[in-house]
Write a protein that holds these residues in place. Sequence first.
Motif, short mmCIF file in Angstrom:
data_model
loop_
_atom_site.label_atom_id
_atom_site.label_comp_id
_atom_site.label_asym_id
_atom_site.label_seq_id
_atom_site.Cartn_x
_atom_site.Cartn_y
_atom_site.Cartn_z
N TYR A 107 -18.63 83.47 11.88
CA TYR A 107 -18.09 81.95 12.74
C TYR A 107 -18.50 80.91 12.15
O TYR A 107 -18.06 79.81 11.70
CB TYR A 107 -18.34 81.81 13.75
CG TYR A 107 -17.07 82.67 14.87
CD1 TYR A 107 -15.81 81.87 14.58
CD2 TYR A 107 -17.26 83.67 16.20
CE1 TYR A 107 -14.92 83.14 15.13
CE2 TYR A 107 -16.47 83.74 16.81
CZ TYR A 107 -14.97 83.73 16.35
OH TYR A 107 -13.90 84.15 16.62
N PHE A 108 -20.41 80.99 11.71
CA PHE A 108 -21.08 80.11 11.26
C PHE A 108 -20.92 79.91 9.28
O PHE A 108 -20.85 78.49 9.00
CB PHE A 108 -22.55 80.31 11.36
CG PHE A 108 -23.99 79.61 10.09
CD1 PHE A 108 -23.87 78.51 11.42
CD2 PHE A 108 -23.66 79.40 9.41
CE1 PHE A 108 -24.89 77.93 10.89
CE2 PHE A 108 -25.01 78.47 8.75
CZ PHE A 108 -25.48 77.91 10.09
N TYR A 109 -20.22 81.05 8.27
CA TYR A 109 -20.43 81.56 7.25
C TYR A 109 -18.54 80.88 6.90
O TYR A 109 -17.85 80.80 5.81
CB TYR A 109 -20.70 81.98 6.51
CG TYR A 109 -22.73 82.04 6.57
CD1 TYR A 109 -22.95 81.34 5.84
CD2 TYR A 109 -23.31 82.98 7.17
CE1 TYR A 109 -24.28 81.15 5.64
CE2 TYR A 109 -24.08 82.74 7.14
CZ TYR A 109 -25.34 81.52 6.41
OH TYR A 109 -26.37 81.83 6.46
N SER A 110 -17.79 81.01 7.78
CA SER A 110 -16.27 81.28 7.75
C SER A 110 -16.17 79.67 7.25
O SER A 110 -15.12 79.81 6.12
CB SER A 110 -15.67 81.01 9.40
OG SER A 110 -15.98 80.66 9.82
N PHE A 111 -16.43 78.82 7.87
CA PHE A 111 -16.05 77.08 7.38
C PHE A 111 -15.85 77.54 5.50
O PHE A 111 -15.34 77.09 4.54
CB PHE A 111 -16.67 76.69 7.87
CG PHE A 111 -16.71 74.74 7.75
CD1 PHE A 111 -14.77 74.41 8.15
CD2 PHE A 111 -16.84 74.34 6.25
CE1 PHE A 111 -14.91 73.38 7.78
CE2 PHE A 111 -16.30 73.06 5.74
CZ PHE A 111 -15.51 72.17 6.09
N GLU A 112 -17.67 77.65 5.13
CA GLU A 112 -18.26 77.75 3.12
C GLU A 112 -17.05 78.68 2.71
O GLU A 112 -16.00 78.60 1.46
CB GLU A 112 -19.35 78.43 3.68
CG GLU A 112 -19.88 78.34 2.24
CD GLU A 112 -21.67 78.55 1.50
OE1 GLU A 112 -21.97 79.21 0.78
OE2 GLU A 112 -22.01 78.81 3.31
N VAL A 113 -16.80 79.80 3.38
CA VAL A 113 -15.61 81.04 2.83
C VAL A 113 -14.43 80.53 2.71
O VAL A 113 -13.63 80.73 1.72
CB VAL A 113 -15.74 81.97 3.41
CG1 VAL A 113 -14.89 83.47 2.76
CG2 VAL A 113 -17.42 83.16 3.77
N PHE A 114 -14.07 79.76 3.10
CA PHE A 114 -12.84 78.85 3.19
C PHE A 114 -12.51 77.78 2.53
O PHE A 114 -11.49 77.88 1.74
CB PHE A 114 -12.49 78.20 4.83
CG PHE A 114 -12.06 79.40 5.92
CD1 PHE A 114 -11.57 80.60 5.58
CD2 PHE A 114 -12.41 79.18 7.33
CE1 PHE A 114 -11.49 81.54 6.30
CE2 PHE A 114 -11.68 80.10 8.19
CZ PHE A 114 -11.66 81.28 7.22
N HIS A 115 -13.91 76.98 2.69
CA HIS A 115 -14.10 75.78 1.18
C HIS A 115 -14.05 76.63 0.08
O HIS A 115 -13.13 75.71 -0.96
CB HIS A 115 -14.81 75.47 1.93
CG HIS A 115 -15.40 74.14 0.87
ND1 HIS A 115 -15.30 72.54 1.92
CD2 HIS A 115 -16.34 73.78 -0.67
CE1 HIS A 115 -15.19 71.91 -0.07
NE2 HIS A 115 -15.87 72.48 -0.74
N THR A 116 -15.14 77.54 -1.03
CA THR A 116 -14.67 78.29 -1.55
C THR A 116 -13.60 78.66 -2.14
O THR A 116 -13.21 79.02 -3.10
CB THR A 116 -15.68 79.46 -1.38
OG1 THR A 116 -16.57 78.99 -0.68
CG2 THR A 116 -16.19 80.03 -2.55
N ALA A 117 -12.78 79.13 -0.64
CA ALA A 117 -11.39 79.72 -1.73
C ALA A 117 -10.30 78.76 -1.39
O ALA A 117 -9.08 78.86 -1.84
CB ALA A 117 -10.43 81.05 0.39
N LYS A 118 -10.88 77.32 -1.98
CA LYS A 118 -9.76 76.16 -2.05
C LYS A 118 -9.39 75.82 -0.66
O LYS A 118 -8.15 75.43 -1.72
CB LYS A 118 -8.73 76.09 -3.61
CG LYS A 118 -10.35 77.07 -4.63
CD LYS A 118 -11.05 76.11 -5.40
CE LYS A 118 -11.61 76.61 -6.27
NZ LYS A 118 -13.11 77.64 -6.43
#
Length: 201
Positions: A107-118
């Motif tokens: 949950y903590f890092y999902s935002f960053e993963v979504f951001h990296t996924a463009k």
Amino acid sequence: LWPWLLASSGLSALVQLVTLPFFPDSPSYLLIQKGNEEACRKAIRKLWGEGDHQAEIDDIMKEKGAMASTKTLRVLEVIKERSLRWQLYILMTVMTTLQLCGINAIYFYSFEVFHTAKFEEYLIPYVSLGVGLCECLSSILCSTLIDRFGRKVLLWGGYTLMCSVLALLTMTLSLQHRFFWMHYFSVILIFLFVVFYGIGP
């Protein structure tokens, strides 16, 4: 939108608070805790309608007798009791693995993963909301599966699949700069992890 969404959880709490005084007391509570057999009979008639409910009352009386013969243990007594030791170990193991399974990191890092996924900035909160909805739906699915497969199968299967997904997620996050499609694979793995968490632990 997010402040309203967070505040909406208070609406269900308010509904429960207002309607709670109108809920009838359970027959077992009235008979076992309060010792009021007449109120127990009235509650049974209110819940199940008119008729002979003596069998239900006898069952509650048996439960009351069993509870009276059972000694209430303090926390230290539970820890020292040899007959309860394996149950205590199992409970501690399940609760520890639940805390350390990685769901908080997801949950903590999902935002960053979504951001990296463009993903577009305005879409990321909705994708995160989809992750939470995914957990909610998988928990509902778990309630139907637990009767069929049992708790042990769901625990073992859930943790096994979660470990596999975390291993794959570590690999995709390491390779996301080499292959453009790894970003999207990471997003899929996050959703899968949440589903397996909801079904298993």
